[in-house]
Design a protein around this motif. Structure first.
Motif, PDB file in Angstrom:
ATOM      1  N   SER A 619       0.826  -1.213   0.000  1.00 56.40           N
ATOM      2  CA  SER A 619       0.000   0.000   0.000  1.00 56.40           C
ATOM      3  C   SER A 619       0.858   1.260   0.000  1.00 56.40           C
ATOM      4  CB  SER A 619      -0.912   0.001   1.224  1.00 56.40           C
ATOM      5  OG  SER A 619      -1.733  -1.133   1.234  1.00 56.40           O
ATOM      6  N   SER A 620       1.947   1.221   0.766  1.00 53.65           N
ATOM      7  CA  SER A 620       2.825   2.395   0.847  1.00 53.65           C
ATOM      8  C   SER A 620       3.436   2.714  -0.510  1.00 53.65           C
ATOM      9  CB  SER A 620       3.934   2.156   1.873  1.00 53.65           C
ATOM     10  OG  SER A 620       3.400   1.963   3.158  1.00 53.65           O
ATOM     11  N   LEU A 621       3.874   1.678  -1.231  1.00 54.08           N
ATOM     12  CA  LEU A 621       4.492   1.918  -2.534  1.00 54.08           C
ATOM     13  C   LEU A 621       3.457   2.381  -3.556  1.00 54.08           C
ATOM     14  CD1 LEU A 621       7.113   1.910  -4.066  1.00 54.08           C
ATOM     15  CD2 LEU A 621       6.740  -0.493  -4.647  1.00 54.08           C
ATOM     16  N   VAL A 622       2.272   1.792  -3.539  1.00 55.52           N
ATOM     17  CA  VAL A 622       1.201   2.243  -4.443  1.00 55.52           C
ATOM     18  C   VAL A 622       0.869   3.703  -4.175  1.00 55.52           C
ATOM     19  CG1 VAL A 622      -1.238   1.968  -5.028  1.00 55.52           C
ATOM     20  CG2 VAL A 622       0.202  -0.043  -4.779  1.00 55.52           C
ATOM     21  N   HIS A 639      -1.930  -4.163 -10.179  1.00 57.17           N
ATOM     22  CA  HIS A 639      -2.207  -5.326 -11.012  1.00 57.17           C
ATOM     23  C   HIS A 639      -1.296  -6.503 -10.622  1.00 57.17           C
ATOM     24  CE1 HIS A 639      -3.413  -7.638 -14.509  1.00 57.17           C
ATOM     25  NE2 HIS A 639      -2.147  -7.784 -14.855  1.00 57.17           N
ATOM     26  N   GLU A 640      -0.018  -6.210 -10.325  1.00 51.25           N
ATOM     27  CA  GLU A 640       0.916  -7.269  -9.913  1.00 51.25           C
ATOM     28  C   GLU A 640       0.478  -7.896  -8.588  1.00 51.25           C
ATOM     29  OE1 GLU A 640       4.737  -5.496  -9.689  1.00 51.25           O
ATOM     30  OE2 GLU A 640       4.929  -5.165 -11.852  1.00 51.25           O
ATOM     31  N   ILE A 641      -0.005  -7.063  -7.680  1.00 51.50           N
ATOM     32  CA  ILE A 641      -0.465  -7.579  -6.386  1.00 51.50           C
ATOM     33  C   ILE A 641      -1.658  -8.507  -6.588  1.00 51.50           C
ATOM     34  CG2 ILE A 641      -1.473  -6.922  -4.162  1.00 51.50           C
ATOM     35  CD1 ILE A 641       0.087  -4.276  -4.392  1.00 51.50           C
ATOM     36  N   ARG A 642      -2.560  -8.095  -7.492  1.00 51.74           N
ATOM     37  CA  ARG A 642      -3.725  -8.928  -7.780  1.00 51.74           C
ATOM     38  C   ARG A 642      -3.315 -10.265  -8.408  1.00 51.74           C
ATOM     39  NH1 ARG A 642      -8.721  -9.118  -6.615  1.00 51.74           N
ATOM     40  NH2 ARG A 642      -9.555  -9.144  -8.728  1.00 51.74           N
ATOM     41  N   TRP A 647      -3.311 -10.642  -0.497  1.00 51.62           N
ATOM     42  CA  TRP A 647      -4.496 -10.005   0.078  1.00 51.62           C
ATOM     43  C   TRP A 647      -4.383  -8.487  -0.058  1.00 51.62           C
ATOM     44  CZ3 TRP A 647      -9.287 -10.617   1.373  1.00 51.62           C
ATOM     45  CH2 TRP A 647      -9.923  -9.677   2.187  1.00 51.62           C
ATOM     46  N   ILE A 648      -5.449  -7.877  -0.551  1.00 47.63           N
ATOM     47  CA  ILE A 648      -5.467  -6.426  -0.760  1.00 47.63           C
ATOM     48  C   ILE A 648      -6.409  -5.822   0.266  1.00 47.63           C
ATOM     49  CG2 ILE A 648      -6.032  -4.572  -2.373  1.00 47.63           C
ATOM     50  CD1 ILE A 648      -5.343  -6.479  -4.638  1.00 47.63           C
ATOM     51  N   ASP A 649      -5.918  -4.902   1.049  1.00 48.68           N
ATOM     52  CA  ASP A 649      -6.745  -4.269   2.060  1.00 48.68           C
ATOM     53  C   ASP A 649      -7.334  -2.968   1.533  1.00 48.68           C
ATOM     54  OD1 ASP A 649      -4.502  -2.732   1.964  1.00 48.68           O
ATOM     55  OD2 ASP A 649      -4.158  -2.674   4.123  1.00 48.68           O
TER      56      ASP A 649
END
Length: 893
Positions: A619-622, A639-642, A647-649
């Motif tokens: 989240s910090s980098l996004v 998109h890479e995280i997905r 897990w996306i908060d």
């Protein structure tokens, strides 16, 4: 017993002694009567007899009494002190100190060994006060203690928690020449390490070059117990360099240090030593190896080591179960517990509390109920630690009513730990009132809250007056010196907004650990005192306290708030030296710090080096990409995280939505909205607020309203976002309706909310409403208006054509007007054609900002509209003279 008869008879043993032993054999085993008398007895050796008898396991109270009776008949005890001492030792081993004391009192000529057996026996039976009294009697009787006496009595002083007595004993030992004796020094090292300070223990150890493994074991064990694990590793290395061979006790201690530090590589090296020394079959060493791998989250290897153990005890099983619990693998923990029951291994309360901890997840509710039934059936229910774990388990899975039922059933035990857990359970469930009520009940029932109860109730208090009352009570009962209570106190004051009182409590604390330093640093950061937070971190370093992950994270958060890249890099250096630079907690804080400071390349570099990436670092980098204008990179990372199925908060999603809002792309925003809805995060307040802002910036005010309606519990940010959105789209009436609804819901506005409200009044020409809201800021909510609020009022008056009133408003402001306010008035003068006031406003802008080209241009345009071309030429000449240039307009169309 007959096996002990066939010994060689020494010449100095009376013949009657032989007859007593023989008759004893007959008494014990009558069928051997004939063989005993028909065979010539070998000479009787008392040393071998007593040694073999002790090793045989027949050293019971009954057998000892039988031997004692036979020796009394022969009167051998009156002349043989060795046999008397041996009998006394057997009584001590049989846990019968009464008989041992009687025998000692009837001994005509006791020696130093007699006293040592008596003192050591008291220690074995946990009668440590009797150990001290017998030592004093020994001294008064004129006997000189030897190294074994000093070692035993030092152990008793340690158990009694009396460092003063221990220092007296040690002084006497030094005086009598036992300065370099390893046994005596080991006892003193252990005493200092447990009761005083590890520095004192280290000083005793370093006084003389140690040639005894017992001393090395004592100092290494003391270091581990005092959490000086790095010192323990260093001492172990010194021990090995001096060619001292470690034993099982050494290995157990040093493996415990490796586990605490999660030093897997060092631990593997120690395991190599274990194999080399042949200590691998020791159950305690094997358990320590399992604990090492478990603490380092390598449960596969931990299981392998567990299965290799030739002998397993309850501690080994509990360690492997706890390892799975720490890794959040409840299924495996429960599986090993079942296996433990199948093999018939003894189960203790530590095992049960570990398994109960494994059942603290909602999916384990079925197993939790089954385990509760088994605990009730086996009688462990009466153990206060087990009951406390049950209360905690039910509270963690969200069934606080069952927690309270367990507490009521065990309430009569008056166990303070159980009360503390119940208070904590209420606190975790948000039942602040019930937690405080339970704390008050403790006082009414005469129970004295301990540090755990006090810390738990302080953690949930949000009332300054109530917090002060509990502070007074803590001072009264003397709990203030406890680190956990002190930390909870200043955290409570910080949470209640009294940072000054918080820091006062922090300064008065006699001892501070890493948690207290981290909490105070965080308190400064959260209350916009980041500079003081960084200064406090420096003070911590000056006091030679090694920062841990929490402290470094708090310091990095302060650097982020200051946007100080230089200070952040310094903290990064400390993190690398402390070998925690790549840990998840510190790594996320580093990514956040570099992102907030605009060093997005460094942020990405740290992010890529992290072995494990959590929600916060992603989240910090996004967010960093979005805030620094790298919109495409922000979307690509999301998109890479997905794709990585991480897990996306809601915080990550909010950051991405914020990036889309900057991009002003409705198509991407709609797709992202669909993705958020699919993940079930659209009702989250932070996500909803970001969606409102995104749709507002993309010009879709109707979608703003729809998204806002889907938020379950709007907070101040979401209410303000909706008000500002309506105001920016010229829907002042709707903005004010939302503002009235927000106040009815009990949400207090802040300064940003009032900017939106006054802006709405400005766009709709609501002058009287604007004055009313401006006055309510200070009167109703204690918010002092700032430049943006006054600018909205000047804009409102200017739009309404009340230019003179706007001038008076500016002149009567409690703060000095800036160029922005006069510039707004100047723009209004151009719209309404007020030349004289326009000249005055332009003059004020030029005085405040001589290089501001806009004021010259606006005044020039006003004069041009009136046909005053000479004035136009003068203004242009003035611009050239001061070097002010108007940048040419351009268009991308």
């Amino acid at each position: 017993m007959t096996s002990f008869i066939h010994k060689k008879l020494q010449s100095n043993i009376l013949p009657s002694a032989c007859r007593s032993i023989s008759s004893l054999a007959v008494t014990e085993n009558s069928e051997n009567f004939h063989s005993t008398h028909d065979t010539v007895l070998p000479p009787f050796d008392p040393f071998h007899f007593f040694s073999d008898y002790t090793k045989s396991g027949r050293c019971t109270l009954r057998n000892t009494k039988i031997l004692h009776a036979h020796f009394l008949k022969t009167a051998i005890l009156q002349s043989n002190t060795f046999m008397t001492n041996s009998l006394m030792g057997w009584y001590c081993k049989s846990n019968s100190m009464v008989h041992a004391l009687r025998l000692f009192d009837k001994t005509p000529h006791p020696n130093v060994i007699s006293w040592n057996i008596l003192i050591s026996g008291c220690n074995q039976n946990f009668s440590f006060e009797d150990s001290w009294r017998n030592f004093c009697k020994m001294r008064f009787s004129g006997f000189d203690p030897n190294q074994f006496t000093y070692g035993s009595v030092l152990s008793a002083c340690t158990a009694l928690g009396s460092p003063l007595y221990g220092e007296l004993v040690y002084s006497l030992a030094l005086k009598n020449g036992f300065f370099s004796n390893g046994y005596v020094r080991a006892g003193m090292i252990d005493l200092f390490a447990k009761l005083c300070s590890f520095e004192d223990a280290l000083r005793v150890f370093q006084d003389v070059l140690c040639e005894n493994v017992v001393c090395w074991n004592a100092i290494i064990s003391g270091a581990v117990k005092n959490r000086e694990n790095w010192v323990a590793l260093d001492l172990f290395c010194q021990m090995c360099c001096r060619f001292f061979m470690p034993n099982s006790f050494t290995f157990s201690s040093i493996l415990t240090a490796c586990a605490a530090l999660e030093e897997l590589e060092f631990g593997r090296g120690v395991q190599g030593w274990v194999i080399k020394c042949g200590a691998g079959e020791d159950v305690f060493v094997g358990t320590a190896i399992i604990d090492l791998y478990a603490k380092c989250r390598d449960m596969d290897q931990a299981v392998k080591e567990f299965l290799r153990m030739p002998i397993r005890n309850v501690v080994s099983w509990t360690t492997i179960i706890s390892g799975f619990v720490q890794k959040d693998d409840s299924i495996s923990a429960f599986h090993f517990f079942k296996e433990m029951r199948k093999v018939g291994e003894k189960i203790n309360n530590y095992t049960i509390t570990s398994v109960l901890t494994a059942c603290t997840e909602p999916v384990m509710i079925k197993e939790a109920v089954q385990l509760h039934s088994w605990i009730f059936k086996t009688g462990f229910y009466l153990d206060s630690n087990v009951s406390s774990a049950l209360i905690n388990m039910y509270s963690k899975i969200g069934v606080v009513d069952l927690s309270e039922r367990v507490f009521r059933e065990m309430e009569s035990t008056k166990n303070l730990a159980m009360w503390a857990v119940m208070i904590s359970a209420f606190a975790q469930s948000g039942s602040t009132g019930r937690a405080v009520e339970l704390f008050q009940r403790m006082l009414q029932e005469g129970l004295r809250p301990d540090k755990f109860c006090s810390s738990s109730v302080l953690s949930i208090i949000d009332s300054l007056s109530l917090g002060r009352l509990i502070h007074c009570y803590i001072l009264k009962i003397g709990l203030f010196t406890d680190i956990s209570v002190g930390s909870s106190l200043f955290t409570m004051y910080s949470k209640c907004g009294s940072l000054e009182e918080s820091y006062t409590v922090f300064e008065q604390m006699p001892d501070k650990d890493n948690v207290s330093w981290a909490s105070m640093i965080t308190g400064f950061s959260e209350h916009d005192h980041a500079e003081q937070a960084v200064q406090l971190f420096r003070e911590m370093l000056l006091e030679e306290i090694r920062p841990d992950q929490m402290t470094l994270t708090a310091a990095l958060t302060a650097c982020s708030a200051l946007h100080s890249l230089e200070k952040g890099k310094e903290v990064h250096g400390y993190a690398l030296r402390a070998r925690v630079g790549k840990e998840v907690l510190v790594g996320g804080a580093l990514v956040n710090m570099y992102s907030k400071c605009g060093a997005i390349v460094l942020a990405r570099r740290v992010f890529d080096m992290l072995p494990q990436k959590d929600q916060f670092s992603c989240s910090s980098l996004v967010s960093g990409y979005a805030q620094n204008g790298y919109i495409e990179d922000a979307l690509l990372l999301f998109h890479e995280i997905r794709m990585a199925d991480l897990w996306i908060d809601s915080f990550t999603v909010s950051s991405v939505i914020g990036a889309v809002a900057i991009l002003n792309s409705l198509d991407i925003g709609t797709q992202l909205h669909a993705c958020v809805t699919k993940m079930g995060l659209n009702a989250e307040v932070s996500v909803g607020s970001s969606l409102v802002t995104m749709y507002s910036k993309c010009g879709s005010i109707d979608e703003c309203h729809k998204v806002f309606e889907q938020i379950e519990k709007p907070d101040l940010i979401s209410w303000t976002a909706m008000i500002v959105s309506y105001a920016q789209h010229g829907k002042g009436a709707e903005a004010l309706k939302v503002y009235d609804l927000m106040r009815k819901e009990g949400t207090k506005p802040d300064s940003v909310t009032f900017v939106g409200v006054l802006s709405a009044c400005s766009h709709n020409g609501m002058v009287e409403e604007g004055y009313s809201h401006l006055n309510s800021m200070a009167k109703e909510y204690g918010i002092e208006p700032g430049y943006y609020h006054y600018a909205c009022m000047v804009d409102l008056l200017g739009r309404s054509g009340r230019l003179k009133e706007a001038e008076r408003f500016i002149n009567n402001m409690p703060i000095e007007p800036d160029a922005l306010l006069w510039g707004i008035l100047l723009a209004a003068c151009k719209v309404h054609g007020d030349i004289e006031l326009g000249r005055l406003a332009a003059k004020r802008v030029i005085e405040l900002e001589p290089c501001e080209a806009g004021a010259y241009v606006t005044l020039s345009n006003i004069c041009a509209d009136m046909g005053w071309w000479e004035d136009v030429m003068k203004i242009r000449s003035l611009m050239e003279g001061t070097g002010v240039k108007k940048e040419p307009g351009w268009s991308s169309v």
